[in-house]
Scaffold this active site. Structure first.
Site, mmCIF file in Angstrom:
data_model
loop_
_atom_site.group_PDB
_atom_site.id
_atom_site.type_symbol
_atom_site.label_atom_id
_atom_site.label_comp_id
_atom_site.label_asym_id
_atom_site.label_seq_id
_atom_site.Cartn_x
_atom_site.Cartn_y
_atom_site.Cartn_z
ATOM 1 C CB THR A 115 -0.883 0.201 1.324
ATOM 2 O OG1 THR A 115 -1.665 -1.183 1.230
ATOM 3 C CG2 THR A 115 -1.744 1.249 1.229
ATOM 4 C CE LYS B 198 2.511 2.109 4.761
ATOM 5 N NZ LYS B 198 1.877 1.034 3.822
ATOM 6 C CE LYS C 243 -5.469 -1.480 2.011
ATOM 7 N NZ LYS C 243 -4.143 -2.163 2.115
#
Length: 295
Positions: free
Chosen positions: A101, A244, A176
């Site tokens: 990701t 993150k 995502k």
């Protein structure tokens, strides 16, 4: 298909096992050699260098922690497409499949760099966590050329219940981020609900039972309430991973002018948790932030 897999960690290792069971030949590389070696018993072939993969495989799958790690694995010194070799071509490699990701902008940059080698880049981040990887029921959201997607979707189907192409390179990563906006906000809300129940003297562990079938019922509720109210659960990821992802979400939203006040609030909670020393704690560490703030 002849496959190279870089990053056999908590998510990657079960994905490799599913590929092997489906009949694919998989060559495995990891910065931590023991992680790759652990897959030998399942039929994985350990390689010593990433560059070695180009002589054997048609597709290289990557599942690592962040954009810098992706860049290093593919384009860095000794990388799959690294330019530090006299023969800096791609060898047999036709596709890069990135299950990490990372930011959509980084994906588009990497896809353009790979194209110079004649290699198609498919960004294919996943949702479902370690349990989904182990069960082979991940949801995969993909970006990239249609031809590449059609060639790779049946392979990815070895460990995914659903593989959806959302557009060109970067579209999978954007999807995502939408997923993470929902997941992180929901897990934060679950932590607040658990914290409130505990403060009011209610057995918070019974929330999934009490809310079953209602609008608040969800896989996340059933997964995270036990992790927030009990000990002894094996980790399914690190709190810093959520941070993150939400930082990447904030950057992407800023680029296009999307207004995301809830995600902004969750971002601050995540930053607080990391400042409290929870970076490497389980994803359920939202509850530790709530309990600390309420102490």
């Amino acid at each position: 298909m002849e496959i190279g897999f870089c990053g056999p960690g908590l998510m990657g290792a079960p994905m490799v096992r599913h590929l092997l069971r489906a009949g694919h030949r998989v060559r495995v590389w990891s910065r931590t050699h023991a992680k790759a070696e652990a897959l030998s018993a399942d039929g994985g072939h350990v390689v010593e260098t990433r560059r070695e993969l180009t002589a054997y495989v048609e597709a290289v799958f990557v599942c690592v922690s962040n954009a810098s790690a992706v860049e290093e694995v593919i384009f860095g010194l000794g990388g799959v497409l690294g330019d530090d070799h006299a023969d800096s071509g791609a060898g047999r490699v036709r596709y890069i499949v990135d299950h990490s990701t990372i930011a959509p902008a980084a994906t588009r940059e990497y896809a353009a760099r790979a194209a110079r080698f004649g290699v198609e880049w498919v960004d294919a981040p996943v949702s479902g966590g370690v349990p989904g990887a182990q069960a082979g029921t991940l949801a995969v959201m993909a970006g990239g050329a249609l031809e590449a997607f059609e060639a790779l979707a049946p392979v990815i189907g070895a460990y995914a219940a659903r593989v959806t192409r959302m557009g060109e390179a970067g579209a999978g990563q954007t999807t995502k981020l939408c997923n993470q906006a929902i997941v992180c906000a929901t897990v934060a809300a679950i932590a607040e609900a658990v914290g409130l129940a505990e403060r009011c003297g209610i057995d918070a562990a019974r929330l999934p039972e009490a809310l079953a079938g209602g609008w608040a019922d969800s896989v996340l509720l059933r997964t995270f309430v036990p992790r927030m109210t009990e000990t002894g659960h094996a980790p399914i990821g690190a709190f810093k991973t959520f941070q993150k992802d939400i930082e990447a979400l904030a950057d992407a939203a800023r680029e296009v002018g999307a207004v995301m006040p809830v995600a902004s609030a969750v971002q601050q909670v995540l930053r607080l948790g990391v400042a409290m020393g929870l970076a490497n704690a389980d994803l359920a560490a939202f509850i530790d932030v709530v309990r600390q703030r309420g102490a």
